[in-house]
Design an enzyme around this catalytic site. Structure first.
Site, PDB file in Angstrom:
ATOM      1  N   GLU A 136      12.078  -8.891 -35.668  1.00 55.45           N
ATOM      2  CA  GLU A 136      12.509  -7.665 -34.969  1.00 55.45           C
ATOM      3  C   GLU A 136      12.464  -6.404 -35.838  1.00 55.45           C
ATOM      4  O   GLU A 136      13.404  -5.614 -35.846  1.00 55.45           O
ATOM      5  CB  GLU A 136      13.915  -7.842 -34.396  1.00 55.45           C
ATOM      6  N   GLU A 164      12.201 -18.548 -28.567  1.00 56.84           N
ATOM      7  CA  GLU A 164      13.407 -18.016 -27.923  1.00 56.84           C
ATOM      8  C   GLU A 164      13.279 -17.873 -26.405  1.00 56.84           C
ATOM      9  O   GLU A 164      13.555 -16.812 -25.838  1.00 56.84           O
ATOM     10  CB  GLU A 164      13.799 -16.690 -28.574  1.00 56.84           C
TER      11      GLU A 164
HETATM   12  C1  XIL Z   1      21.337 -15.089 -31.668  1.00 55.14           C
HETATM   13  C2  XIL Z   1      22.076 -16.394 -31.608  1.00 55.14           C
HETATM   14  O1  XIL Z   1      21.747 -17.080 -30.447  1.00 55.14           O
HETATM   15  C3  XIL Z   1      23.540 -16.127 -31.674  1.00 55.14           C
HETATM   16  O2  XIL Z   1      24.253 -17.345 -31.748  1.00 55.14           O
HETATM   17  C4  XIL Z   1      23.837 -15.261 -32.881  1.00 55.14           C
HETATM   18  O3  XIL Z   1      25.142 -14.949 -32.929  1.00 55.14           O
HETATM   19  C5  XIL Z   1      23.052 -14.001 -32.844  1.00 55.14           C
HETATM   20  O4  XIL Z   1      21.708 -14.327 -32.779  1.00 55.14           O
HETATM   21  N1  XIL Z   1      16.929 -12.697 -31.161  1.00 55.14           N
HETATM   22  C6  XIL Z   1      16.862 -13.541 -32.227  1.00 55.14           C
HETATM   23  C7  XIL Z   1      17.860 -14.613 -32.393  1.00 55.14           C
HETATM   24  O5  XIL Z   1      15.903 -13.494 -32.996  1.00 55.14           O
HETATM   25  O6  XIL Z   1      18.116 -14.902 -33.740  1.00 55.14           O
HETATM   26  C8  XIL Z   1      19.141 -14.248 -31.698  1.00 55.14           C
HETATM   27  O7  XIL Z   1      19.986 -15.374 -31.773  1.00 55.14           O
HETATM   28  C9  XIL Z   1      18.876 -13.855 -30.276  1.00 55.14           C
HETATM   29  C10 XIL Z   1      18.008 -12.640 -30.223  1.00 55.14           C
END
Ligand code: XIL
Length: 456
Positions: free
Chosen positions: A262, A367
């Site tokens: 990101e 994701e």
């Molecule tokens: C999120 C996790 O799911 C949570 O448990 C944590 O608190 C924050 O991060 N994009 C990403 C992930 O790359 O690492 C994120 O995961 C969700 C959004």
């Protein structure tokens, strides 16, 4: 009541009793010259033709005496008085339900019961083949890419259903947050790999790949890094040491890493987010991190990972510009798939695929979760059936697009959570949500069939 009828009822009752295989005793009461046989409850059911989740219950109790009847639909809650005609009852949650009809007359009360099975994906079983549901794990449904999921170390140390489902369904594992910098490098010169080790060891022991996530992410940088007291050169050296130490530890066990996560924020005017890493290491910090990673483990597959690549064409352009600038240091693109049942469109998802294919990069649909509660309804208590069907269709579409990618750039699809109630989205949006493949009881949802359907 005519005497003749009464005698008939009594003798019929006695005949039934002598034939009956269960031990329930049929009572009669004799009041002056009136004998009444205890009413015998009975009912039938059929599955609705319009709605596979609904059954039509018919009270088939026969009696010459007055009786009343109440239903227990097996879903908890109050009993319901029988009314004329059919009772239509819906069952949307997977499970077994015992339905009871209780009939009462002056001679007593009797009950009839039937048990039905319901599969949340198919509705009421028996006429629609719940028994024939596929028993393979998702990982057996494809041999061209890894099917991944995230976990947390405490969940695998608890064992039980969570680990059973992980092992059966998935062949790639990612730490939800325990392989991020704030956990692995909580204070200067002090690494803590305990949680990461537990997850990696579990995956290795169970023949799963590990996708490492994420070495550099502005949201997971520890406070001491945000407020780093040394010079810029020391900062950069610290980042190099961190990447080297971490990747060296997991060499041969972690197949791939999201090196930078990101970094792009096209809305800020400059496509590169103004994170502490950019501030301290300069506009080419992403490239530097990839170089550190390549040096640390030349065999690891290195990804740049970001969100909204499909949803925003502006961001897509910025991301591919960044990736192009990395040259041979990057192996693949991680397209986070935090999407919804409505967006992004097939065309926009396909645009991500095409841009990745044209560069010969590997593609990771990372994701993946699919939101349904777009109205942000705080009062929803379960996933509406109509939404479940749309979610299934979107999972199918996404997986179908991925499955059609040329085999040399295929890598994996990672679902961001196992059960709906474990999803980060519930907290993130603060409203009920059911974005994953399994419900809170580990039952496969329609979404699961959508995933499998996308592979056909
Ligand atoms: C999120 C996790 O799911 C949570 O448990 C944590 O608190 C924050 O991060 N994009 C990403 C992930 O790359 O690492 C994120 O995961 C969700 C959004």
């Amino acid at each position: 009541m005519e005497k003749i009828t009464k005698y008939l009822i009594v003798s019929l009752g006695l005949f039934w009793l002598s034939c009956s295989s269960d031990n329930e005793e049929i009572k009669t009461i004799v009041d002056d010259d009136i004998s009444v046989v205890e009413v015998q409850a009975s009912f039938e059911y059929t599955i609705s033709e319009e709605d596979p989740y609904a059954i039509l219950l018919e009270n088939t109790t026969e009696s010459d005496s007055d009786f009343s009847a109440v239903w227990d639909f097996g879903k908890g809650g109050e009993k319901v008085a029988d009314k004329a005609g059919f009772e239509e009852v819906r069952y949307t949650e997977t499970g077994e339900y015992t339905i009871t009809l209780e009939a009462t007359n002056v001679a007593g009360t009797s009950t009839a019961t039937k048990t039905i099975k319901v599969d949340q994906r198919y509705g009421v079983c028996s006429t629609n083949g719940c028994e024939e549901l596929p028993q393979n794990g998702l990982k057996e449904e494809t041999d061209t890419f890894a099917v991944g999921v995230i976990t947390q170390s405490y969940r695998i140390s608890e064992g039980g259903n969570h680990t059973q489902v992980l092992k059966k369904e998935f062949n790639s594992l990612t730490a939800e947050y325990e392989m991020k910098m704030n956990i692995m490098y909580p204070s200067p010169n002090n690494y803590d790999f305990s949680a990461g080790d537990a997850i990696v060891d579990f995956a290795v022991a169970n023949d799963m790949y590990v996708h490492g996530h994420a070495l550099i992410w502005h949201e997971a940088s520890p406070d001491w890094v945000e407020n780093f007291t040394g010079s810029d050169a020391e900062f950069e050296k610290m980042v190099e040491d961190y990447i080297t130490t971490t990747m060296t530890r997991y060499k041969g066990k972690v197949r791939s890493w999201d090196v930078v996560n990101e970094a792009v924020d096209e809305s800020a005017g400059n496509p590169l987010r103004n994170s502490i890493f950019r501030q301290r290491m300069g506009g080419d910090y992403v490239k530097k991190c990839f170089q550190f990673a390549r040096n640390a483990d030349p065999d690891a597959i290195l990804f740049y990972n970001d969100f909204n690549i499909a949803a925003s064409s502006g961001k897509r352009t910025a991301i591919f510009d960044l990736v192009d600038g990395l040259g041979g240091l990057v192996d693949g693109l991680g397209a986070q798939m935090h999407i919804s049942i409505d967006y992004p469109s097939t065309e926009d998802i396909q645009a991500v695929v095409d841009a990745t294919v044209s560069r010969g990069l590997k593609l990771h649909f990372s994701e993946l979760d699919i939101r349904t509660n777009l109205e942000n309804d705080k009062n929803l208590s379960s996933l509406p059936t109509e939404k479940a069907a749309r979610q299934k269709a979107k999972f199918k579409e996404v997986v179908n697009i991925y499955n059609a990618v040329p085999s040399e750039i295929k890598f994996g699809v990672t679902v961001w959570g196992l059960r709906d109630n474990e999803s980060w989205l519930v907290d993130f949006f603060g409203v009920p949500e059911w974005p994953l493949l399994f419900d809170e009881n580990y039952n496969k949802k329609q979404a699961y069939d959508g995933f499998v359907g996308g592979l056909q």
